[in-house]
Motif scaffolding. Sequence first.
Motif, short mmCIF file in Angstrom:
data_model
loop_
_atom_site.label_atom_id
_atom_site.label_comp_id
_atom_site.label_asym_id
_atom_site.label_seq_id
_atom_site.Cartn_x
_atom_site.Cartn_y
_atom_site.Cartn_z
N ASP A 115 0.62 -1.14 0.18
CA ASP A 115 0.04 -0.20 0.18
C ASP A 115 0.83 1.11 -0.01
O ASP A 115 0.44 2.20 -0.67
N LYS A 116 2.20 1.04 0.81
CA LYS A 116 2.84 2.28 0.64
C LYS A 116 3.38 2.80 -0.64
O LYS A 116 3.21 4.04 -1.06
N ALA A 117 3.59 2.02 -1.40
CA ALA A 117 4.11 2.16 -2.81
C ALA A 117 3.02 2.43 -3.48
O ALA A 117 3.08 3.42 -4.50
N VAL A 118 1.73 1.61 -3.52
CA VAL A 118 0.59 2.21 -4.30
C VAL A 118 0.12 3.63 -4.12
O VAL A 118 -0.20 4.24 -4.94
N GLU A 119 0.02 3.79 -2.80
CA GLU A 119 -0.15 5.40 -2.75
C GLU A 119 0.62 6.47 -3.11
O GLU A 119 -0.01 7.45 -3.40
N GLN A 120 1.70 6.14 -3.30
CA GLN A 120 2.73 7.11 -4.02
C GLN A 120 2.82 7.01 -5.47
O GLN A 120 3.67 7.70 -6.18
N TYR A 121 2.11 6.14 -6.09
CA TYR A 121 2.36 5.96 -7.41
C TYR A 121 1.89 7.22 -8.30
O TYR A 121 1.03 7.93 -7.95
N ASP A 122 2.67 7.73 -9.22
CA ASP A 122 2.55 8.70 -9.87
C ASP A 122 1.14 8.85 -10.71
O ASP A 122 1.41 7.77 -11.93
N VAL A 123 0.17 9.55 -10.82
CA VAL A 123 -0.75 9.66 -11.62
C VAL A 123 -0.89 11.18 -11.94
O VAL A 123 -1.11 11.89 -11.24
N GLY A 124 -0.27 11.55 -13.25
CA GLY A 124 -0.55 12.89 -13.59
C GLY A 124 0.25 13.68 -12.79
O GLY A 124 -0.23 15.05 -12.62
#
Length: 184
Positions: free
Chosen positions: A159-168
């Motif tokens: 979840d830590k990585a997914v939360e920081q995933y770059d979207v736009g």
Amino acid sequence: MATTESTLRSSLGGFTAEGKLHHLSVWFILALRLMMGVAFLQSGVDKVLSGSFGAAGYLQNSPPANGSPVADVFVAMGETPWFVDFVNVAVPWGEVLIGLGLIVGFLTRLAAFWGAFMMLLFYLGNWDVGHGYINGDFAYMLVFLSVAAFGAGRILGLDKAVEQYDVGGQPLVERYPWTRYLLG
């Protein structure tokens, strides 16, 4: 070892609770997440592999026999064929998915919510208050809620990585704040 101390503070209904986290708290939160993940994964895999899980008998007989205050609801569920078919799939596979989600720390709040919901149903169905209203099912429900509240998926979880995933150009949770209810 960093020993940064954090303060927890929350207000609800005009009351404020406050406390300081111990530097080992993170490891205990992780341990709760992994413990519940392994327990649910094992229970679900056992049910799936046995191929003999069936909820109808339990729903129709156990809650009335133990004096559950909602026994009539369980009996009605157990007498509804489409619902029993749904439960026969949802319970074992739900346990597997909840377990996997907690173990890898992915969609942790969503997994913990459904785990707490299942434990509430088990608490009501297994109604055993001979030694008080707090039993293992109730305690496990609170553990699931604690895992969700502490954002345990951010501790050595995906979840830590997914939360920081770059979207736009923004982290996912900033761009889509509603994802905080699923991740963490």
